[in-house]
Write a protein that holds these residues in place. Structure first.
Motif, short mmCIF file in Angstrom:
data_model
loop_
_atom_site.label_atom_id
_atom_site.label_comp_id
_atom_site.label_asym_id
_atom_site.label_seq_id
_atom_site.Cartn_x
_atom_site.Cartn_y
_atom_site.Cartn_z
N GLY A 34 8.60 14.93 -8.67
CA GLY A 34 8.28 15.90 -9.72
C GLY A 34 7.08 15.50 -10.54
N TYR A 35 6.59 16.45 -11.31
CA TYR A 35 5.41 16.21 -12.14
C TYR A 35 5.55 17.01 -13.43
CZ TYR A 35 4.10 20.70 -10.11
OH TYR A 35 4.09 22.01 -9.71
N GLU A 36 4.78 16.60 -14.43
CA GLU A 36 4.82 17.26 -15.74
C GLU A 36 3.70 18.28 -15.86
OE1 GLU A 36 4.98 16.16 -20.50
OE2 GLU A 36 4.82 14.54 -19.02
N VAL A 37 4.01 19.36 -16.55
CA VAL A 37 3.05 20.42 -16.85
C VAL A 37 2.95 20.52 -18.37
CG1 VAL A 37 2.62 22.90 -16.70
CG2 VAL A 37 3.62 21.69 -14.76
N GLY A 38 1.74 20.69 -18.87
CA GLY A 38 1.55 20.93 -20.29
C GLY A 38 1.84 19.75 -21.20
N SER A 39 1.57 18.57 -20.74
CA SER A 39 1.89 17.39 -21.55
C SER A 39 1.05 17.32 -22.82
CB SER A 39 1.71 16.11 -20.73
OG SER A 39 0.37 15.98 -20.31
N SER A 40 -0.10 17.98 -22.84
CA SER A 40 -0.98 17.87 -24.01
C SER A 40 -0.37 18.47 -25.27
CB SER A 40 -2.32 18.53 -23.72
OG SER A 40 -2.14 19.91 -23.48
N HIS A 41 0.54 19.42 -25.15
CA HIS A 41 1.13 20.03 -26.34
C HIS A 41 2.39 19.30 -26.80
CE1 HIS A 41 4.00 21.76 -23.53
NE2 HIS A 41 4.76 22.02 -24.57
N TYR A 42 2.93 18.42 -25.98
CA TYR A 42 4.21 17.77 -26.30
C TYR A 42 4.14 16.99 -27.61
CZ TYR A 42 8.57 15.25 -25.62
OH TYR A 42 9.83 14.74 -25.78
N LYS A 43 3.01 16.37 -27.87
CA LYS A 43 2.87 15.59 -29.11
C LYS A 43 3.04 16.47 -30.35
CE LYS A 43 -2.14 15.75 -28.70
NZ LYS A 43 -2.53 15.65 -27.32
N TYR A 44 2.65 17.74 -30.24
CA TYR A 44 2.80 18.64 -31.38
C TYR A 44 4.27 19.00 -31.61
CZ TYR A 44 -2.21 18.97 -30.74
OH TYR A 44 -3.53 18.66 -30.61
N ILE A 45 5.01 19.09 -30.55
CA ILE A 45 6.44 19.34 -30.67
C ILE A 45 7.12 18.14 -31.33
CG2 ILE A 45 8.58 19.67 -29.36
CD1 ILE A 45 6.97 21.43 -27.43
N VAL A 46 6.74 16.95 -30.91
CA VAL A 46 7.30 15.73 -31.50
C VAL A 46 6.97 15.67 -33.00
CG1 VAL A 46 7.18 13.20 -31.50
CG2 VAL A 46 7.32 14.45 -29.33
N VAL A 47 5.71 15.92 -33.34
CA VAL A 47 5.29 15.90 -34.75
C VAL A 47 6.05 16.96 -35.53
CG1 VAL A 47 3.34 16.38 -36.30
CG2 VAL A 47 3.03 14.87 -34.33
N LEU A 48 6.21 18.14 -34.96
CA LEU A 48 6.96 19.21 -35.63
C LEU A 48 8.37 18.75 -35.98
CD1 LEU A 48 6.94 22.59 -36.03
CD2 LEU A 48 8.65 22.29 -34.27
N HIS A 49 9.05 18.13 -35.03
CA HIS A 49 10.43 17.72 -35.27
C HIS A 49 10.53 16.55 -36.26
CE1 HIS A 49 12.67 20.38 -32.57
NE2 HIS A 49 11.51 20.47 -31.94
N ILE A 50 9.62 15.62 -36.17
CA ILE A 50 9.63 14.50 -37.13
C ILE A 50 9.35 15.01 -38.53
CG2 ILE A 50 8.40 12.40 -37.85
CD1 ILE A 50 8.06 11.78 -34.82
N THR A 51 8.32 15.85 -38.68
CA THR A 51 8.00 16.36 -40.02
C THR A 51 9.08 17.31 -40.54
OG1 THR A 51 6.57 18.07 -39.06
CG2 THR A 51 5.51 16.03 -39.82
#
Length: 174
Positions: A34-51
């Motif tokens: 398998g492979y990942e798609v759209g990894s560039s936006h994942y950091k924004y999801i992480v930041v959203l949940h932490i904040t």
């Protein structure tokens, strides 16, 4: 305040265990080709949940209105608990395929089990419900509004289109 801190600790422990499960599932999917798609936006999801959690804590502490919960606190909290049950139904239904990332396993059909038989993206509905209901339970209305809107923006503009496109391309390439 004890109830707030207890709920917050339980939810944070949930999230940590879910991230560990997602990492384990990701290793399995990648080992299976398998492979990942759209990894560039994942950091924004992480930041959203932490904040989100930081904002929730700060707003609750700033207001200090939690010496007693409002008479209606059980309404949003019940929806929050139901969302948690739905989350674990999603996780159980997808098994090793469940993840916080968009991971594609070539040759695998999209799973239509559990809530996925009835809803598209039920786990995203869960997140939307909890980002609204958890803060409302504790009178953190600003956190509820801001993070519900930010989450909707990220999901509707970025995440869901990427995931839909990845699934469509996988089916088309067969």
């Amino acid at each position: 305040m004890l109830f707030f801190w207890s709920v917050l600790c339980i939810v944070l422990l949930q999230r940590i265990s879910e991230l560990l499960l997602a990492a384990k599932n990701a290793r399995w999917i990648r080992a299976s080709g398998g492979y990942e798609v759209g990894s560039s936006h994942y950091k924004y999801i992480v930041v959203l949940h932490i904040t989100f959690f930081i904002s929730l804590i700060l707003e609750v502490m700033y207001k200090r209105e939690l010496h007693s919960l409002p008479s209606w606190w059980m309404v949003p909290f019940t929806f929050f608990v139901l969302a948690q049950l739905m989350r674990y139904w999603c996780i159980a239904s997808l098994g090793r395929h469940w993840n916080t990332r968009i991971l594609i396993l070539p040759g695998a059909e999209p799973l239509r089990l559990g809530p996925y038989r009835f809803l598209r993206h039920p786990n995203y509905w869960v997140v939307a419900i909890e980002l609204l209901t958890l803060p409302v339970t504790f009178l953190a209305f600003t956190t509820a509004i801001v993070f519900t809107l930010l989450n909707a923006w990220i999901l509707l503009r970025i995440r869901i289109p990427l995931e839909t496109q990845a699934v469509y391309q996988r089916q088309r390439s067969k």
